[in-house]
Design a protein around this motif. Structure first.
Motif, mmCIF file in Angstrom:
data_model
loop_
_atom_site.group_PDB
_atom_site.id
_atom_site.type_symbol
_atom_site.label_atom_id
_atom_site.label_comp_id
_atom_site.label_asym_id
_atom_site.label_seq_id
_atom_site.Cartn_x
_atom_site.Cartn_y
_atom_site.Cartn_z
ATOM 1 N N LEU A 53 -10.776 0.623 3.595
ATOM 2 C CA LEU A 53 -9.319 0.505 3.614
ATOM 3 C C LEU A 53 -8.878 -0.952 3.724
ATOM 4 O O LEU A 53 -9.644 -1.831 4.123
ATOM 5 N N HIS A 54 -7.604 -1.180 3.402
ATOM 6 C CA HIS A 54 -6.989 -2.486 3.649
ATOM 7 C C HIS A 54 -6.926 -2.741 5.151
ATOM 8 O O HIS A 54 -7.012 -1.812 5.971
ATOM 9 N N ASP A 59 -4.306 -3.785 6.856
ATOM 10 C CA ASP A 59 -3.019 -3.490 7.476
ATOM 11 C C ASP A 59 -2.374 -2.190 7.035
ATOM 12 O O ASP A 59 -1.247 -1.891 7.422
ATOM 13 N N ASN A 60 -3.063 -1.399 6.211
ATOM 14 C CA ASN A 60 -2.532 -0.089 5.842
ATOM 15 C C ASN A 60 -3.688 0.833 5.471
ATOM 16 O O ASN A 60 -4.829 0.389 5.334
ATOM 17 N N ASP A 61 -3.381 2.119 5.320
ATOM 18 C CA ASP A 61 -4.421 3.117 5.118
ATOM 19 C C ASP A 61 -4.711 3.423 3.653
ATOM 20 O O ASP A 61 -5.286 4.467 3.335
ATOM 21 N N SER A 62 -4.343 2.540 2.758
ATOM 22 C CA SER A 62 -4.691 2.724 1.351
ATOM 23 C C SER A 62 -6.053 2.094 1.081
ATOM 24 O O SER A 62 -6.475 1.155 1.767
ATOM 25 N N SER A 85 -8.924 -0.114 -0.306
ATOM 26 C CA SER A 85 -9.036 -1.480 -0.803
ATOM 27 C C SER A 85 -9.782 -1.481 -2.131
ATOM 28 O O SER A 85 -10.562 -0.567 -2.426
#
Length: 224
Positions: A44-45, A47-50, A52
């Motif tokens: 994941l990224h 700073d967010n849960d999407s 990478s």
């Protein structure tokens, strides 16, 4: 005490019982016995849960080794030449992972590092250099482990020397056995875990609905 207060307390009690009858391992990192497992994960990224873009550079699943309660993860990186640095937290600081083996022809390397907790994303530092496009960037990613995709590995990896000694027919047989065992483990173990969790939440819902109906009946009986 008024019937309304009694019925509301009864409903709350039923809800409390239903929630706390859910097995604890649904929410927490499982207490695994010593052995070798496979585990699914997503990169994941920071700073967010999407996912990478680096998610494509880490092959799935990872190998998970448990010995005396201590866990180690083993991961395979493709585009190995691009990932010039890979550090994970160890004893309060970020340290380079251990390189187990490399395959320059396939541009892959296998790395290993200790991990304390699988229930929350693991922050790691990576450095990616792609000379063809003049890309040079260091950043943080997080490894999000899927606790529903932990399966026993029936066949452990052999050392490179042992692999060289095996003939082609024996290696093929072991590959077939491993693939069949892992496939069976996925169907027989991972899927029931998902079904069990669905059943648990269905049980909670039914309990709450039953409590609501019971409250209605208690109110009806209390009416003059």
């Amino acid at each position: 005490m008024p019937l309304k207060k009694i019925s509301m307390k009864l409903l709350l009690l039923l809800t409390f019982i239903a929630l706390f009858m859910i097995p604890f391992q649904v929410f927490a990192s499982p207490d695994l016995e010593d052995g070798t497992y496979t585990i699914g994960y997503t990169v994941l990224h920071a700073d967010n849960d999407s996912a990478s873009i680096a998610n494509d550079y880490w092959e799935k699943p990872a190998a998970l080794y448990v010995e005396n309660g201590q866990m180690k993860l083993e991961m395979t990186l493709n585009h190995s030449s691009w990932i010039t640095e890979f550090k994970t937290p160890v004893s309060g600081s970020y340290q380079d992972v251990n390189v187990i083996r490399t395959d320059d022809a396939a541009d892959k390397r296998v790395v290993q590092f200790p991990v304390d907790d699988l229930s929350s994303p693991l922050a790691s530092h990576i450095h990616v250099i792609v000379e063809d496009i003049n890309y040079d960037h260091s950043y943080t990613v997080r490894f999000d482990f899927d606790l529903n995709q932990i399966n026993p590995a029936s066949v452990q990896s052999e050392s490179e020397g042992e692999q060289e000694e095996n003939n082609g027919s024996v290696a093929q047989t072991e590959d077939d056995d491993e693939n069949g065992a892992q496939g069976g483990a996925t169907n027989q173990e991972a899927n029931p875990q998902t079904s069990d969790q669905s059943f648990i939440w269905l049980y909670v819902l039914v309990t709450i609905v039953f409590g609501f109906i019971l409250v209605k009946r208690v109110h009806a009986l209390g009416r003059p």
